[in-house]
Design an enzyme around this catalytic site. Structure first.
Site, PDB file in Angstrom:
ATOM      1  N   LEU A 382       3.967  -4.409  -6.732  1.00 40.72           N
ATOM      2  CA  LEU A 382       2.960  -3.956  -5.765  1.00 40.72           C
ATOM      3  C   LEU A 382       1.581  -4.006  -6.411  1.00 40.72           C
ATOM      4  O   LEU A 382       1.344  -3.354  -7.437  1.00 40.72           O
ATOM      5  CB  LEU A 382       3.265  -2.536  -5.298  1.00 40.72           C
ATOM      6  CG  LEU A 382       4.647  -2.289  -4.707  1.00 40.72           C
ATOM      7  CD1 LEU A 382       4.731  -0.871  -4.159  1.00 40.72           C
ATOM      8  CD2 LEU A 382       4.936  -3.282  -3.597  1.00 40.72           C
ATOM      9  N   GLY A 422      12.417  -0.024 -10.692  1.00 37.78           N
ATOM     10  CA  GLY A 422      11.608   0.862 -11.516  1.00 37.78           C
ATOM     11  C   GLY A 422      10.153   0.849 -11.093  1.00 37.78           C
ATOM     12  O   GLY A 422       9.599  -0.203 -10.766  1.00 37.78           O
ATOM     13  N   GLY A 423       9.501   2.038 -11.087  1.00 36.43           N
ATOM     14  CA  GLY A 423       8.085   2.111 -10.777  1.00 36.43           C
ATOM     15  C   GLY A 423       7.774   1.493  -9.433  1.00 36.43           C
ATOM     16  O   GLY A 423       8.322   1.871  -8.402  1.00 36.43           O
ATOM     17  N   ASP A 424       6.859   0.534  -9.424  1.00 36.53           N
ATOM     18  CA  ASP A 424       6.498  -0.152  -8.183  1.00 36.53           C
ATOM     19  C   ASP A 424       7.065  -1.570  -8.149  1.00 36.53           C
ATOM     20  O   ASP A 424       6.483  -2.463  -7.543  1.00 36.53           O
ATOM     21  CB  ASP A 424       4.966  -0.180  -8.012  1.00 36.53           C
ATOM     22  CG  ASP A 424       4.264  -0.876  -9.169  1.00 36.53           C
ATOM     23  OD1 ASP A 424       4.934  -1.167 -10.193  1.00 36.53           O
ATOM     24  OD2 ASP A 424       3.051  -1.145  -9.066  1.00 36.53           O
ATOM     25  N   GLU A 425       8.202  -1.796  -8.818  1.00 34.96           N
ATOM     26  CA  GLU A 425       8.818  -3.119  -8.869  1.00 34.96           C
ATOM     27  C   GLU A 425      10.111  -3.126  -8.046  1.00 34.96           C
ATOM     28  O   GLU A 425      10.919  -2.194  -8.126  1.00 34.96           O
ATOM     29  CB  GLU A 425       9.123  -3.511 -10.313  1.00 34.96           C
ATOM     30  CG  GLU A 425       7.862  -3.724 -11.168  1.00 34.96           C
ATOM     31  CD  GLU A 425       8.220  -4.208 -12.567  1.00 34.96           C
ATOM     32  OE1 GLU A 425       9.397  -4.081 -12.961  1.00 34.96           O
ATOM     33  OE2 GLU A 425       7.328  -4.713 -13.260  1.00 34.96           O
TER      34      GLU A 425
END
Length: 503
Positions: A382, A422-425
């Site tokens: 993102l 994970g995170g924005d992935e």
């Protein structure tokens, strides 16, 4: 038979205690996690504005009303309440600086659980949980607390609202505080635990023992006890049942046999032989089947009730006990299924997590190698998410991730996989009728799906996607090669000028 029932009752008690203890532990974890996330998202600027801070507390309480007694923010010296919700109009000299939960929160910087006690306002039993609010340098600037009544719905209801059998029940014990936190017998709530030496099994539990045993309680009654840990709080749960109630069926059977044996002794030997043999045939068959089931030679199954006399009552009681065991097993299987789902899915978006993604990617490679087919991997990042998270807070950032997950999921077929890694992935695996051009088309659809800004709390938040595509086997023949290729392709797109659309 008494030994068999003893083993069966112990197993059932332990299953029941473990289930209730896990339920309590999950509810305590939820409350501590809520405090931790709330403290991390509390804007330091509103600590000097009680009205704004109270409104902030109100919103958090309405979103997740886990603390039935409300939320409160206290100065780091503990001598003044900055704001609380619901507002209780505490006196100006309200001082918590010497309270255990306040000192522990400042020292540990992690959410802590206080000693369960009665409220100083209305005397209701409650427990306080607290966490320090720190500035960027890690210095405490306030303490955020939440209080929950022990009798509030959905908290300790499995302990306070249930009994085992007619007179058994539960005890929830805090070894640190030497206190009964909760109990099926409401008169025991917040009472002190018995002195050492009164109940040997209780003494072992206070020292760390977890399991089952028979003991004599403080009232002089022998009982089955099963002990299970509530690890998050450092408490333990005791499920107890008087042995007189557990062995009631055996005692009835003994009385029945003795009485009828005395009556039949007067009959002629021939009548005695044939009559007794016929009379005890169902009992013999039932006992034989019970032994076979207990030894594992046959599957556990209800016994047929041939006639409703004492033998039939015993068989009926065995069938009832077997049904209860199956209910406990079903509850345990359901709990295990929930835990398995949590282990393979992202808690925020509900999508498969990294572990499931790698497992499904390996399966896709095996199917493609066997069938000589293609599949595609899309690696998504993102663009513009970090500024949203930093500017508007983690709660809105979490909602953005949920919206992105829903939009992307809506574009895919049932045969496709989308995972948050994970995170924005995110990552997408396309398996059916795949070409490189088709994968690029899906990537374009994903980008188009994020062109429309995301509306959260009246804010229009814009995002863009950087997507890298890898196709098996051209771009790699194993998972590592495909992931590296897709990741490099994604960063090439990002360096090539992917940007967040203007509002």
């Amino acid at each position: 038979m008494e030994d068999k029932i003893n083993n069966l009752s112990s197993s059932q008690q332990q299953s029941t205690a473990s289930y209730v203890a896990r339920d309590i532990d999950e509810k305590i974890k939820a409350r501590l996690d809520l405090l931790r996330r709330a403290a991390a998202s509390l804007p330091p600027a509103i600590l000097g504005e009680p009205a704004a801070l109270r409104d902030w507390l109100r919103k958090h309480q309405e979103i997740a009303p886990l603390f039935s007694r409300g939320l409160m923010v206290v100065q780091p010296d503990g001598r003044k309440v900055i704001a609380d919700y619901p507002e209780r109009h505490l006196s100006p000299d309200f001082d918590v600086s010497e309270r255990f939960w306040f000192r522990s929160a400042l020292e540990s910087r992690e959410p802590v659980i206080g000693r369960p006690a009665r409220s100083s306002i209305d005397g209701e039993p409650m427990v306080v949980m607290a966490v320090a609010v720190t500035d960027p340098a890690g210095v405490p600037i306030a303490v955020l607390t939440g209080a929950t009544a022990l009798s509030s719905p959905g908290f300790l209801n499995l302990v306070q609202g249930n009994r085992i059998g007619r007179s058994g029940g539960f005890l929830l014990v805090s070894p640190r505080d030497k206190l009964f936190v909760s109990a099926s017998d409401h008169a025991m709530i917040l009472s002190a635990t018995p002195p050492e030496g009164v109940n040997p099994l209780h003494d072992r539990a206070m020292a760390g023992y977890r399991g089952t045993g028979i003991t004599v309680n403080a009232a002089g009654e022998e009982e089955f006890s099963a002990i299970a840990s509530v690890p998050t709080a450092g408490w333990f749960l005791v499920a107890r049942l008087p042995t007189s109630e557990a062995f009631e069926g055996v005692r009835d059977l003994q009385t029945f046999i003795i009485t009828n044996s005395l009556m039949i002794a007067a009959f002629a030997s021939t009548v005695l032989f044939f009559g007794m043999r016929r009379f005890f045939r169902p009992l013999t068959e039932a006992a034989r089947r019970m032994h076979q089931m207990a030894d594992g030679h046959v599957e556990l199954a209800p016994l047929p009730v041939r006639r409703m006399d004492e033998v039939g009552e015993l068989v009926h009681g065995f069938n009832y006990l077997l049904g209860k065991l199956r209910e406990q097993e079903a509850a345990l299987r359901a709990s295990e299924a929930r835990m398995a789902h949590m282990a393979h899915h992202d808690a925020l978006t509900g999508l498969p997590n990294r572990a499931m993604f790698h497992d499904r990617l390996g399966q896709a490679i095996d199917r493609a190698e066997r069938g000589g087919t293609l599949f595609a991997l899309l690696y998504i990042d993102l663009d513009g998410f970090k500024p949203i998270n930093d500017t508007h807070g983690h709660s809105r950032g979490d909602e953005v991730l949920r919206v992105v997950a829903r939009r992307l999921s809506g574009l895919l077929r049932k045969s496709d996989l989308i995972a948050r890694i994970g995170g924005d992935e995110f990552a997408i695996v396309l398996e059916v009728d795949v070409t490189r051009a088709g994968a690029e088309t899906v990537a374009d659809k994903c980008r188009t799906a994020l062109e429309e800004p995301i509306l959260i709390d009246g804010l229009r938040l814009a995002l863009a996607l950087s997507i890298g595509v890898a196709v098996f086997p051209q771009d790699g023949r194993d998972a590592q090669q495909l992931i590296v290729h897709a990741d490099q392709a994604m960063y090439a797109v990002k360096r090539g000028g992917a940007r967040v659309p203007a509002l």
